[in-house]
Design an enzyme around this catalytic site. Structure first.
Site, PDB file in Angstrom:
ATOM      1  N   HIS A   1      13.379  22.277 -10.705  1.00  0.00           N
ATOM      2  CA  HIS A   1      11.960  22.107 -10.493  1.00  0.00           C
ATOM      3  C   HIS A   1      11.036  22.962 -11.138  1.00  0.00           C
ATOM      4  O   HIS A   1      10.540  23.811 -10.651  1.00  0.00           O
ATOM      5  CB  HIS A   1      12.010  22.989  -8.855  1.00  0.00           C
TER       6      HIS A   1
ATOM      7  N   GLU B   1       9.191   8.504  -3.358  1.00  0.00           N
ATOM      8  CA  GLU B   1       7.909   8.655  -4.487  1.00  0.00           C
ATOM      9  C   GLU B   1       7.756   7.154  -5.052  1.00  0.00           C
ATOM     10  O   GLU B   1       6.642   7.038  -5.524  1.00  0.00           O
ATOM     11  CB  GLU B   1       8.513   9.526  -5.654  1.00  0.00           C
TER      12      GLU B   1
HETATM   13  C1  TPP Z   1      12.642  13.127  -5.139  1.00  0.00           C
HETATM   14  C2  TPP Z   1      12.311  14.330  -4.226  1.00  0.00           C
HETATM   15  N1  TPP Z   1      11.366  14.410  -3.509  1.00  0.00           N
HETATM   16  C3  TPP Z   1      10.821  15.495  -2.836  1.00  0.00           C
HETATM   17  C4  TPP Z   1      11.545  16.548  -2.833  1.00  0.00           C
HETATM   18  C5  TPP Z   1      11.046  17.692  -2.248  1.00  0.00           C
HETATM   19  N2  TPP Z   1      11.970  17.828  -1.164  1.00  0.00           N
HETATM   20  C6  TPP Z   1      12.767  18.814  -1.085  1.00  0.00           C
HETATM   21  S1  TPP Z   1      13.546  19.042   0.284  1.00  0.00           S
HETATM   22  C7  TPP Z   1      12.863  17.950   1.071  1.00  0.00           C
HETATM   23  C8  TPP Z   1      13.063  17.613   2.363  1.00  0.00           C
HETATM   24  C9  TPP Z   1      14.370  16.658   2.514  1.00  0.00           C
HETATM   25  O1  TPP Z   1      14.754  16.550   3.761  1.00  0.00           O
HETATM   26  P1  TPP Z   1      16.186  16.236   4.199  1.00  0.00           P
HETATM   27  O2  TPP Z   1      16.704  15.011   3.268  1.00  0.00           O
HETATM   28  O3  TPP Z   1      16.152  15.921   5.759  1.00  0.00           O
HETATM   29  O4  TPP Z   1      17.214  17.212   3.977  1.00  0.00           O
HETATM   30  P2  TPP Z   1      16.981  18.833   4.689  1.00  0.00           P
HETATM   31  O5  TPP Z   1      16.263  19.555   3.753  1.00  0.00           O
HETATM   32  O6  TPP Z   1      16.725  18.718   5.939  1.00  0.00           O
HETATM   33  O7  TPP Z   1      18.495  19.311   4.466  1.00  0.00           O
HETATM   34  C10 TPP Z   1      11.720  17.716   0.127  1.00  0.00           C
HETATM   35  C11 TPP Z   1      10.705  16.340   0.349  1.00  0.00           C
HETATM   36  C12 TPP Z   1      12.679  16.376  -3.690  1.00  0.00           C
HETATM   37  N3  TPP Z   1      13.616  17.624  -3.911  1.00  0.00           N
HETATM   38  N4  TPP Z   1      12.774  15.496  -4.372  1.00  0.00           N
END
Ligand code: TPP
Ligand code: MG
Lengths: 334, 331
Positions: free
Chosen positions: A129, A60
């Site tokens: 959230h 972000e």
């Molecule tokens: C700062 C922030 N940006 C975006 C999100 C939205 N978001 C939640 S889970 C996710 C994907 C994360 O992927 P990863 O780090 O690979 O973890 P996984 O879900 O695969 O365990 C995103 C973009 C968030 N929670 N926090």
């Protein structure tokens, strides 16, 4: 007039701007190929292609700052912060860099960008959230802060935001995304202009975003003739419309979806108190959430959020006693 | 000893118990999925199917006073660390009996007795916290170790890079575990990240780093043990990339139609549950018939947990005003 969901109104507003203005570009997490976690960017990649519609990494700070930079060089970026809370990791780029660019370039640079973020509670997303965090962005000179409440205002305000030469924070109440409403795509709404969504003469409610819908519900159920103003813009807010209404009704109630401390409603109450000192029929009051995080449990989250029953209870108390009533958590001893 | 501590102890070395825990986690997640699908649970949820070996491997190597900072995708980690299914499930159902009193939900589990810090639903949010916990241990001069476990997608956020650098220059007793399950939401990691082996990012922070097979618990245990040993003995941080795969969609609504054809099946052929089952059998401590019985028993236990949690009390309005500050201040 077509009826569309709020999320479609948003996608349509962006698409209409992209069609008329080739400098508009869109980026954010999963907004291109997946068309947005809330489907607010549906169809954009297909129509406008991957140069103008881009998925970003989970970065972000980088992509908010990139929007600032691109804006200074002639583009109009519209970026999506999936949940308002994620702006936390990017706040510097928006409020300390982007919002200061014009000022610190002695007026030479413009930052025509829009940061869209979904906000608010009601869906069981828990403490990280569910906030509106309106007050994070309301105290930054240089930023404009908008929040729609329905499909029409989502469409018209977003178009105004994209056309605006300054950075705009666009707060989209998540609970409204699936709501339908008629949208007149020729209807223009201006930044800094509130809407009287229900006229009345007994009392003025000023609300924003989803709270406008709560206020409308309360007004419909009330025996009073309540005027409901959808503020639409928190900064710069529409003093004229609010003052005219309060001049007529003599009473002000502000409904906000955020903790009581530090809300934009205080600004309105202060201005109205100063303007109409001695003329008001009752003390101007704010109806807010308590000063606690958003609880996950469904029953508690419903209590946390202002609702029409509580709004009307407080208004009835106000009318009956002429004194500012206590919010439910004080009445119940919490 | 508490139930949680007992449950932790049980999986420290016994391959049968480790397999059994994996079966429990899978059953748990499948029930949670069904409860969300039926609308019994609100909000959102992120399942860990496919990532059980990493969770159990980690829990079996750590001490209970080694804090773990994890993410919203942590039902499995919490159960592996020893949290009871009732405690986790009633939290996910928003009940007063949940580990956060029903105020946190699926993304916010916590059990300090077992070392589980409140899980964060902000990407990268838990990484600086783990470094800070490690800083405390360094200053206090004890031999505790902190762990941050996070996704592949988190390697692109600022907090990741700042934390790795800070931990490296301060030589903090922290282990960074990147659970590379190939996807961040609906994006395959190659679409957002120019390198395939994420652990090499630690190279620029002069931090020891390696990848391991996150589906194989023995490999997981050995890798994490070496990093924990280094941290405990003053050798500073290590970065581990565990290669796993997210069998489910990102969150409950996601059908994961964006996967390349055959990818899921090929990873499923190395389902950690299959590998753990084979390993349990090889230990000679359990027969096929006993395994079949155990699976039925676990499924029944989790079903009973669902019923128990459904009947658990809702939190009262008062609880929403608690734990804001050290002492309650009426506002
Ligand atoms: C700062 C922030 N940006 C975006 C999100 C939205 N978001 C939640 S889970 C996710 C994907 C994360 O992927 P990863 O780090 O690979 O973890 P996984 O879900 O695969 O365990 C995103 C973009 C968030 N929670 N926090
Ligand atoms: Mg991932």
């Amino acid at each position: 007039m077509p009826a569309m969901r709020v999320r479609q109104a948003i996608a349509t507003a962006i698409a209409d701007e992209m069609r008329t203005d080739p400098t508009v570009i869109v980026f954010g997490e999963d907004i291109a190929a997946a068309e947005g976690p809330f489907k607010t960017t549906e169809g954009l990649l297909e129509e406008f292609g991957p140069i103008r519609v881009r998925d970003t990494p989970i970065s972000e700070m980088a992509f908010t700052g990139a929007a600032v930079g691109a804006a200074t060089m002639g583009l109009k970026p519209v970026i999506e912060i999936m949940f308002m809370e994620f702006l936390g990791v990017a706040l510097d780029q928006l409020v300390t860099e982007g919002a200061k660019m014009r000022y610190l370039s002695n007026g030479k640079l413009s930052v025509p960008m829009v940061v869209r973020a979904s906000v608010g509670g009601g869906l069981g997303f828990g403490g990280q959230h569910s906030q509106t965090l309106e007050n994070w962005v309301a105290a930054t000179p240089g930023l404009k802060v908008l929040s729609p409440s329905d499909a029409q205002s989502a469409y018209s305000l977003l178009r105004a935001a994209i056309q605006d030469p300054d950075p705009v924070m666009f707060l989209e109440p998540r609970v409204t995304y699936a709501e339908r409403g008629e949208v007149d795509t020729n209807l223009k709404m201006e930044i800094g202009k509130a809407r009287v969504v229900k006229p009345g003469k007994d009392l003025t409610i000023v609300a924003l975003g989803q709270m406008t819908n709560i206020a409308r519900e309360a007004a419909a159920a009330s025996s009073l003739d309540i005027e409901v103003i959808d503020l639409c813009t928190i900064v710069p807010w529409d003093k004229k419309t609010v003052f005219e209404s309060v001049k007529k009704t003599g009473r002000l109630v502000v409904v906000e979806e955020q903790p009581q401390s530090g809300g934009w409603g205080s600004e309105i109450v202060a201005a109205v108190s100063a303007e109409f000192f001695g003329e008001l029929k009752s003390p101007p009051i704010r109806i807010t959430c308590p000063n606690v995080p958003v609880p996950y449990n469904g029953g508690l989250e419903a209590r946390f959020l202002p609702n029409a029953t509580e709004v009307n209870y407080l208004i009835d108390q106000l009318m009956a006693t002429g004194k500012a009533p206590q919010p439910w958590w004080i009445r119940e001893g919490f | 000893m508490s139930k949680g501590l007992d449950r932790r102890k049980a999986i420290l070395s016994d391959p049968v118990a480790q397999f059994e825990r994996a079966v429990e986690i899978r059953e748990f997640e499948n029930q949670i999925n069904a409860l969300f699908a039926s609308g019994t649970i609100r909000g959102t949820t992120h399942l860990c199917n496919g990532q059980e070996a990493l969770a159990i491997g980690l829990a079996s190597v750590l001490r209970t006073d080694d804090p773990v900072s994890a993410t919203y995708r942590s039902h499995g980690i919490a159960l592996a660390l020893g949290i009871t299914p009732e405690s986790a499930m009633s939290e996910i159902m928003g009940k007063a009996t949940g580990c956060c009193g029903g105020l946190g939900g699926s993304m916010h589990l916590c059990d300090l007795e077992l070392g589980l810090l409140p899980t964060s639903a902000i990407i990268g949010g838990g990484m600086p916290i783990a470094a800070g916990a490690a800083l405390a241990f360094q200053v206090q001069g004890n031999d505790r170790v902190a762990v941050a476990i996070f996704g592949d997608g988190a390697t692109n956020i600022g907090a990741f890079h700042e934390t790795l650098n800070l931990a490296a220059i301060w030589k903090l007793p922290v282990v960074f575990i990147c659970d590379n399950n190939v996807y961040a939401e609906y994006s395959r990691i190659n679409l957002t990240t120019p390198i395939e082996d994420l652990h090499i990012r630690a190279e620029s922070y002069a931090m020891p780093h390696f990848a391991l097979d996150g589906m194989d618990i023995d490999v997981v245990r050995e890798g994490i043990q070496s990093a924990v040993d280094r941290a405990r003995s003053g050798g500073g941080p290590t970065f581990i990339e565990a290669k796993t795969y997210r069998f489910a969609g990102h969150s409950r609504a996601d059908q994961a139609l964006y996967r390349p054809e055959g990818e899921l099946d090929s990873w499923k052929s190395r389902d950690p549950l299959l590998l753990l089952e084979e390993r349990a059998k090889k230990s000679g401590k359990i027969t096929d018939a006993q395994i079949a019985d155990m699976k039925v028993r676990k499924a029944k236990e989790i079903e009973a947990t669902v019923a128990l949690c459904q009947n658990a009390p809702e939190p009262s309005a008062k609880t929403m005003f608690e734990n804001i500050w050290s002492r309650k201040v009426s506002q």
